[in-house]
Design an enzyme around this catalytic site. Structure first.
Site, mmCIF file in Angstrom:
data_model
loop_
_atom_site.group_PDB
_atom_site.id
_atom_site.type_symbol
_atom_site.label_atom_id
_atom_site.label_comp_id
_atom_site.label_asym_id
_atom_site.label_seq_id
_atom_site.Cartn_x
_atom_site.Cartn_y
_atom_site.Cartn_z
ATOM 1 N N CYS A 57 33.512 27.193 37.000
ATOM 2 C CA CYS A 57 34.530 27.260 38.057
ATOM 3 C C CYS A 57 35.023 25.904 38.545
ATOM 4 O O CYS A 57 35.865 25.848 39.444
ATOM 5 C CB CYS A 57 33.993 28.064 39.225
ATOM 6 S SG CYS A 57 33.318 29.656 38.713
ATOM 7 N N HIS B 225 35.776 26.435 48.522
ATOM 8 C CA HIS B 225 35.505 27.233 47.330
ATOM 9 C C HIS B 225 35.382 28.706 47.732
ATOM 10 O O HIS B 225 35.970 29.582 47.103
ATOM 11 C CB HIS B 225 34.231 26.734 46.649
ATOM 12 C CG HIS B 225 33.959 27.350 45.324
ATOM 13 N ND1 HIS B 225 34.880 27.363 44.307
ATOM 14 C CD2 HIS B 225 32.860 27.989 44.843
ATOM 15 C CE1 HIS B 225 34.368 27.974 43.249
ATOM 16 N NE2 HIS B 225 33.148 28.373 43.549
ATOM 17 N N HIS C 145 38.952 35.071 42.353
ATOM 18 C CA HIS C 145 38.299 33.861 41.841
ATOM 19 C C HIS C 145 38.753 33.694 40.398
ATOM 20 O O HIS C 145 38.373 34.460 39.508
ATOM 21 C CB HIS C 145 36.786 34.001 41.929
ATOM 22 C CG HIS C 145 36.055 32.732 41.615
ATOM 23 N ND1 HIS C 145 36.669 31.627 41.047
ATOM 24 C CD2 HIS C 145 34.755 32.376 41.785
ATOM 25 C CE1 HIS C 145 35.786 30.667 40.879
ATOM 26 N NE2 HIS C 145 34.611 31.095 41.328
#
Length: 396
Positions: A157, A282, A316
């Site tokens: 990520c 995040h 995400h």
């Protein structure tokens, strides 16, 4: 050391295609880009963010790169086409690099191929090399006609964040005159099942920093930025990276690596915490991530910086997340006049009062500070923070 400026951007996500659509979604909090997935191995269905708009297929000259991920990336590149082609013409193809982040590349096509092969009918024309991560940067380089260094970063990520950090270093050092940076990832059942096996998929919509948060919504996206030392209204000011070295999928519970990445980014940008007007978190809405991130952010900023997670607007987006969220920050900076609108923490759910106190942004909130930052954290303890701001070269 040279400065690094942003000359063009493109974006496609569940929050819309193009910066205008993204801007509207960031302020309104719309979530109509979310749908139910196909059934997973567990029998459940996940809520996922998708690009619902019809996107044109790759042109014939790029057909060998055909995949859902590269179709998303092509849509983003088209929005930045003017800046891309101007960079190649101005600096020469060999002085323009391409650094992209991705986790899934052609996984969606691989899922379909495996299903077809199991039924005894291999898909016609399927190319296994589309599963390779380097197909993403290779497609972008072919699109641009750039012949400088071409790299795909795959660090889960943080992939596109590390790609952007690499681009910043290449511009600052003078090794390249322009770099096309960003990331792209699309859905695949393999990825969804993997996160489901880790018990990381949310029940319904995710709730970043929420009291009842229980997991993520995966999303698909592509986002690109064109970097150069030529002055422009927006500047990529700094980047910081670190590695926890703690666990393959869990963050360091103390958040030391996350904090280090943020502090390194601020030092790289030569700005103090009090100069940052907004922090894009995040904020995956998993129990551990939000707890650790809130603690790290509080140690650096206290409750002095407006912040929010956009994961419940985009999903995400894995390897594309850092680039998508930096483009979100840039979009706010471009459209603010005087004070800058910050992205609210959307979602009508109770916030977790037990987390370290951070200043989750409210609807309608603005900042007089024109430096924004964005964090991303990944499996394997990979951390990155990017800092962006208005430059002295005019309003975007």
């Amino acid at each position: 050391m040279r400065h690094c400026y942003i000359h063009g951007m493109g974006v496609a996500s569940a929050a819309g295609v193009g910066q205008d659509a993204l801007y509207a979604s960031l302020l309104s909090g719309r979530q109509d880009g979310f749908v139910e997935s196909a059934p997973l191995w567990s029998g459940r269905r996940a809520t996922i963010g998708v690009v619902a708009q019809a996107l044109p297929p790759l042109p014939a000259r790029l057909a060998r790169f055909a995949s859902r991920t590269n179709t998303l990336l092509h849509a983003a590149l088209e929005q930045a086409a003017g800046a891309i082609h101007a960079a190649v013409e101005r600096h020469g193809a060999d002085r323009v690099g391409v650094i992209m982040g991705s986790c899934t590349a052609g996984f969606q096509e691989a899922d379909r191929a495996r299903a077809a092969e199991a039924g005894g009918t291999p898909p016609p024309g399927y190319r296994h090399d589309i599963e390779l991560m380097d197909s993403v940067a290779a497609m972008a380089a072919a699109y641009a006609g750039a012949t400088g260094p071409t790299v795909t970063v795959s660090t889960a990520c943080t992939s596109s964040g590390k790609a952007i950090a690499m681009g910043l270093r290449l511009i600052r050092s003078g090794q390249l005159d322009a770099v096309i940076v960003g990331g792209a990832d699309s859905h695949s059942l393999s990825t969804l099942n993997g996160f489901d096996c880790l018990a990381s998929i949310a029940d319904g919509m995710c709730q970043p920093f929420g009291q009842a948060r229980n997991g993520i919504n995966l999303g698909e996206a592509a986002a690109v930025l064109v970097l150069s030392a030529d002055p422009a209204p927006l500047q990529l000011m700094g980047a910081g990276e670190s590695s926890d070295g703690h666990h393959i999928s869990a963050p360091d519970p103390e958040g030391r690596g996350a904090e280090l990445a943020i502090r390194r980014a601020l030092a790289s940008a030569n700005v103090a915490p009090a100069e940052v007007g907004y922090l894009n978190l995040h904020g995956t809405a998993t129990v551990q991530n939000d707890e650790v991130e809130a603690a790290a952010v509080h140690r650096v900023f206290g409750a002095g910086v407006a912040c929010s997670s956009t994961k419940n607007l985009t999903g995400h987006t894995l390897g594309a997340a850092s680039a998508l969220e930096l483009v979100a920050c840039a979009t706010m900076l471009e459209r603010g006049h005087g004070t800058v609108p910050v992205i609210p923490q959307h979602g009508d759910y109770p916030r977790d009062a037990d987390l370290a106190p951070i200043a989750l942004a409210r609807p309608g909130q603005h900042s007089e500070r024109t430096v924004f930052a964005s964090t991303s954290f990944a499996f394997g303890g990979s951390n990155v923070c990017l800092v962006i701001g208005r430059s002295a070269h005019g309003h975007a």
